[in-house]
Design an enzyme around this catalytic site. Structure first.
Site, mmCIF file in Angstrom:
data_model
loop_
_atom_site.group_PDB
_atom_site.id
_atom_site.type_symbol
_atom_site.label_atom_id
_atom_site.label_comp_id
_atom_site.label_asym_id
_atom_site.label_seq_id
_atom_site.Cartn_x
_atom_site.Cartn_y
_atom_site.Cartn_z
ATOM 1 N N CYS A 30 45.810 35.142 29.416
ATOM 2 C CA CYS A 30 47.047 34.436 29.109
ATOM 3 C C CYS A 30 48.226 35.405 29.148
ATOM 4 O O CYS A 30 48.130 36.542 28.703
ATOM 5 C CB CYS A 30 47.026 33.747 27.751
ATOM 6 S SG CYS A 30 45.695 32.589 27.565
ATOM 7 N N ARG A 46 46.966 37.351 34.556
ATOM 8 C CA ARG A 46 46.334 37.235 33.240
ATOM 9 C C ARG A 46 45.721 35.849 33.000
ATOM 10 O O ARG A 46 45.107 35.606 31.969
ATOM 11 C CB ARG A 46 47.371 37.510 32.145
ATOM 12 C CG ARG A 46 48.029 38.864 32.252
ATOM 13 C CD ARG A 46 49.026 39.065 31.136
ATOM 14 N NE ARG A 46 48.369 39.095 29.859
ATOM 15 C CZ ARG A 46 47.837 40.172 29.302
ATOM 16 N NH1 ARG A 46 47.894 41.317 29.936
ATOM 17 N NH2 ARG A 46 47.251 40.109 28.127
ATOM 18 N N TRP A 95 44.700 31.037 30.496
ATOM 19 C CA TRP A 95 43.307 31.166 30.914
ATOM 20 C C TRP A 95 42.517 30.491 29.803
ATOM 21 O O TRP A 95 42.448 30.989 28.683
ATOM 22 C CB TRP A 95 42.926 32.643 31.047
ATOM 23 C CG TRP A 95 41.542 32.855 31.568
ATOM 24 C CD1 TRP A 95 41.150 32.870 32.870
ATOM 25 C CD2 TRP A 95 40.354 33.091 30.789
ATOM 26 N NE1 TRP A 95 39.796 33.085 32.955
ATOM 27 C CE2 TRP A 95 39.281 33.231 31.704
ATOM 28 C CE3 TRP A 95 40.092 33.198 29.431
ATOM 29 C CZ2 TRP A 95 37.975 33.466 31.292
ATOM 30 C CZ3 TRP A 95 38.786 33.429 29.018
ATOM 31 C CH2 TRP A 95 37.744 33.564 29.951
ATOM 32 N N ASN A 152 48.361 34.225 22.955
ATOM 33 C CA ASN A 152 47.325 34.881 23.748
ATOM 34 C C ASN A 152 46.283 35.403 22.770
ATOM 35 O O ASN A 152 46.630 36.125 21.839
ATOM 36 C CB ASN A 152 47.974 36.040 24.531
ATOM 37 C CG ASN A 152 46.954 36.949 25.173
ATOM 38 O OD1 ASN A 152 45.852 36.523 25.516
ATOM 39 N ND2 ASN A 152 47.316 38.212 25.342
ATOM 40 N N GLY A 153 45.020 35.019 22.941
ATOM 41 C CA GLY A 153 43.964 35.490 22.024
ATOM 42 C C GLY A 153 43.121 34.313 21.575
ATOM 43 O O GLY A 153 43.150 33.235 22.175
ATOM 44 N N GLU A 193 28.692 47.531 42.435
ATOM 45 C CA GLU A 193 30.122 47.234 42.527
ATOM 46 C C GLU A 193 30.410 46.365 43.758
ATOM 47 O O GLU A 193 31.196 45.414 43.695
ATOM 48 C CB GLU A 193 30.895 48.565 42.569
ATOM 49 C CG GLU A 193 32.341 48.520 43.040
ATOM 50 C CD GLU A 193 33.261 47.712 42.141
ATOM 51 O OE1 GLU A 193 32.826 47.231 41.085
ATOM 52 O OE2 GLU A 193 34.437 47.542 42.527
ATOM 53 N N LYS A 202 32.030 42.619 43.619
ATOM 54 C CA LYS A 202 33.279 42.286 44.315
ATOM 55 C C LYS A 202 33.083 41.093 45.240
ATOM 56 O O LYS A 202 33.934 40.226 45.330
ATOM 57 C CB LYS A 202 33.746 43.513 45.092
ATOM 58 C CG LYS A 202 35.214 43.664 45.147
ATOM 59 C CD LYS A 202 35.811 44.619 44.154
ATOM 60 C CE LYS A 202 35.533 44.314 42.715
ATOM 61 N NZ LYS A 202 36.036 45.326 41.818
ATOM 62 N N GLU A 246 32.886 37.949 43.108
ATOM 63 C CA GLU A 246 34.147 37.673 42.432
ATOM 64 C C GLU A 246 35.169 36.999 43.343
ATOM 65 O O GLU A 246 35.824 36.048 42.934
ATOM 66 C CB GLU A 246 34.690 39.012 41.899
ATOM 67 C CG GLU A 246 35.930 38.915 41.065
ATOM 68 C CD GLU A 246 36.326 40.287 40.506
ATOM 69 O OE1 GLU A 246 35.924 41.320 41.060
ATOM 70 O OE2 GLU A 246 37.057 40.297 39.503
ATOM 71 N N HIS A 285 9.503 45.970 44.399
ATOM 72 C CA HIS A 285 8.933 45.587 43.106
ATOM 73 C C HIS A 285 9.257 44.144 42.724
ATOM 74 O O HIS A 285 9.192 43.791 41.561
ATOM 75 C CB HIS A 285 9.414 46.547 42.010
ATOM 76 C CG HIS A 285 8.915 47.944 42.207
ATOM 77 N ND1 HIS A 285 7.587 48.277 42.106
ATOM 78 C CD2 HIS A 285 9.557 49.080 42.562
ATOM 79 C CE1 HIS A 285 7.429 49.568 42.352
ATOM 80 N NE2 HIS A 285 8.627 50.076 42.637
ATOM 81 N N LYS A 333 42.725 38.845 34.983
ATOM 82 C CA LYS A 333 42.718 40.300 35.167
ATOM 83 C C LYS A 333 42.275 41.035 33.906
ATOM 84 O O LYS A 333 41.388 41.874 33.948
ATOM 85 C CB LYS A 333 44.107 40.747 35.608
ATOM 86 C CG LYS A 333 44.251 42.241 35.835
ATOM 87 C CD LYS A 333 43.550 42.658 37.093
ATOM 88 C CE LYS A 333 43.703 44.144 37.389
ATOM 89 N NZ LYS A 333 42.631 44.594 38.309
#
Ligand code: M6R
Length: 608
Positions: free
Chosen positions: A2, A27, A75, A101-102, A481, A485, A488, A504, A603
């Site tokens: 947010c 955000r 968000w 925000n939170g 990574e 990516k 995402e 395995h 983000k």
């Protein structure tokens, strides 16, 4: 999570708020809204589902004007993505307007209490309770500031918030307990609040980042910060605004992600500038000067981080154990904070975070706050919470990273971890070779960025539904990574394995529809990777190999090849990761995904 902006005094508050929210969309971007105090002392609210662009369209149609207002880009945590759940929220009489925000953890009990008192709620959010609490407390206290202080005392959880009210129409209040909130000051006596100074780059010349348990009251005549624990007025020096509007613009690039990938050579150069001495094993890390004495007694390192920063930490484990011969463990912050750890004072904990605001990492830091252990930060955002809560640290110097997918910050983090490994080593045999190659890397990577083979390969594979990423040793975290990516930003399912693990169990997944990307670079494990490739090919799996030798015999065994510059093993992640980042980017591009704003993500993950 947010983004918040607010102003007192901007000559066109709606325009500033819309611009500011656009720069904070990283955000959160599932819905947006604003509230403006108009010339009749009424507060008008506009809310939309979707991006700030939708809010812009709707606001422009309403011809809003005013000098005081606040805005929010969301968000979602509590409540679906619906207009009624978008911020600002207000109490039932429309007197108090808040953006938050939170997460308010005790919102349900507060809501029950207020509903018993006759309050009617209009959203499913936790945040709305703050507006109602304000109204409830104002009835008794007859001052918005006092009502806000009383309300904050009832909240459990995390908040950064901004408030305006019809009861005291020319004022704005901000308060924070975890989650960033920056106060901006401009020469024309206008004032601002924002979740990131980025939103203030074009309006404020000076900033003051608010600390936890601080409340600010802003009027057209000035601002007062109050420490809620001591009840004292805080006088803190202002900082100069360092960001410019250009920092947050795309320039000639199509997306921030590709802009940031192209910025990697500079980010690596900036990370080593003034810190690496090629001729002698001498690393200058000014940020560690204050803890040099304690560092002498450290015999074990614990690295704590989330997501891409966690994978950088895994590279750090290989680097520090290999170069400095010191044992390292890497933990996910979200696990570390709830796990019993046998910790000793001879261990040091390194927190890695691009934003410095990730709630899980901050939570992990708080868990060991009183342990007496040395806590270091590898953080990109200067002045962020993690940089302030750690005992010492090293800034990444990667510059602003806006795309949700982290790329250049990962490279800077790995570069800093390389410097830390050298700093902790006594007599590393390859010091000169490694440092010389590290200095040359930015120009090598700049050249590499100009080739187009990866785009062609991505155009061949973008319709795959699943992908396997394989690597060993230094390149195992890079495989992880690369898979993250790809998931995402392209929404293609991917998983990563240390190549040796394939047989395995996961080999059962391989068939002609499941391609693999294998990082098979020179070094100790090259032959082992060649065997893994053979195992995949024997099951008709397609293979893209990342190699560092244009004449490698691997080229004849695989379907496609990405040739990257050859470097000493500890530096390989800095080269192989850029290839993985580009691969994910072009795959997502071929699928026409919203590269910088992937669905469901934000983000900075400032909620648990
Ligand atoms: O700001 P941080 O480095 O603490 O963020 C940690 C993760 O949320 C972040 O790296 C995330 O995994 C990225 N979006 C991945 O590209």
């Amino acid at each position: 999570m947010c983004g918040i902006v607010a102003t007192v005094g901007h000559k066109n508050a709606p325009e500033f708020i819309l611009e500011g929210l656009e720069s904070l969309e990283y955000r959160g971007y599932d819905s947006a809204g604003l509230a403006i105090l108009n010339s009749d002392s009424e507060i008008e609210v506009v809310k939309v589902v979707g991006h700030v662009a939708n809010l812009k369209d709707k606001t422009n149609n309403q011809n809003l004007t005013g000098r005081i207002g606040l805005g929010h880009t969301r968000w979602a945590t509590h409540g679906q993505v619906l207009t009624k759940n978008a911020h600002p929220h207000q109490d039932q009489n429309g007197d108090f307007f808040i953006v938050h925000n939170g997460i308010i953890e005790n919102f349900q009990s507060l809501k029950d209490f207020l509903m018993n008192k006759g309050h009617r709620f209009s959203s499913d959010t936790d945040s709305e309770v703050i507006a109602h609490l304000l109204a409830y407390n104002y009835k008794k206290l007859k001052s918005v500031k006092s009502a806000l202080i009383a309300s904050l005392q009832s909240l459990r959880g995390a908040y950064a918030l901004a408030v305006i009210s019809k009861r005291e129409p020319n004022k704005l209040w901000g308060a924070k307990l975890s989650g960033p909130l920056i106060l901006g000051l401009a020469k024309d006596n206008s004032y601002y609040l924002a979740s990131d100074s980025l939103a203030l780059a074009s309006v404020a010349q000076k900033i003051i980042p608010l600390e936890d348990f601080e409340l600010v009251e802003i009027t057209p005549k000035g601002q007062t910060i109050i420490n809620l624990k001591t009840d004292q007025i805080v006088s803190r020096p202002t900082e100069l605004m360092k960001l410019t509007k250009e920092d947050s613009q795309l320039g000639d690039f199509e997306d921030y992600m590709i802009k940031e990938i192209h910025h990697i050579p500079q980010a690596i150069g900036d990370a080593i500038r003034g810190r690496l001495n090629i001729d002698q094993n001498f690393i200058t890390l000014g940020g560690l000067n204050s803890v040099v004495d304690q560092l002498q007694y450290i015999d074990r390192i614990i690295i704590v981080a989330c997501g891409t920063s966690y994978f950088a930490g895994m590279v750090g484990e290989y680097l520090i154990e290999d170069i400095a011969n010191m044992p390292v463990e890497v933990h996910l912050a979200s696990e570390f904070r709830y796990r019993k750890q046998p910790l000793s004072r001879s261990s040091m904990v390194i927190f890695i975070s691009q934003s410095g605001e990730t709630a899980d990492s901050i939570g992990a830091l708080e868990v060991i706050a009183g342990s007496g252990m040395l806590k270091l930060g590898i953080v990109n955002v200067v002045g962020s919470t993690i940089s302030r809560l750690t005992d010492a640290g090293i800034y990444c110097r990667a510059g602003l990273e806006k795309s949700v997918a982290s790329t250049k910050a990962f490279m800077s983090q790995v570069t800093i971890l390389t410097l830390i490994a050298l700093y902790l080593s006594d007599n590393y045999k390859d010091y000169r070779l490694l440092s010389q190659q590290l200095v040359n890397l930015p120009s090598q990577l700049s050249q590499f960025l100009n080739q187009h083979q990866i785009k062609k390969i991505a155009n061949k594979y973008y319709q795959a539904s699943n992908f396997m990423f394989l690597g060993r040793n230094y390149n195992y975290p890079v495989a992880l990574e690369g898979a993250l990516k790809l998931k995402e930003i392209s929404y293609i399912h991917a998983e990563a394995l240390a190549s040796g693990e394939l047989k395995h169990g996961s080999l059962a997944l391989i068939d002609k529809k499941m391609p693999s990307l294998v990082i098979a670079l020179s070094g100790k494990t090259l032959d082992k990777n060649v065997s893994s490739i053979a195992e995949i090919k024997a099951r008709k799996g397609k293979v893209i190999a990342i190699v560092d030798d244009a004449k490698s015999p691997i080229i004849d065994q695989v379907d496609d090849v990405i040739v990257i510059p050859k470097v000493i093993e500890p530096l390989q992640p800095l080269v192989s990761a850029i290839a993985c980042h580009l691969f994910a980017y072009y795959m997502a591009k071929a699928l026409d995904r919203p590269i910088d704003r992937p669905r469901n993500l934000a983000k900075s993950v400032t909620v648990e």
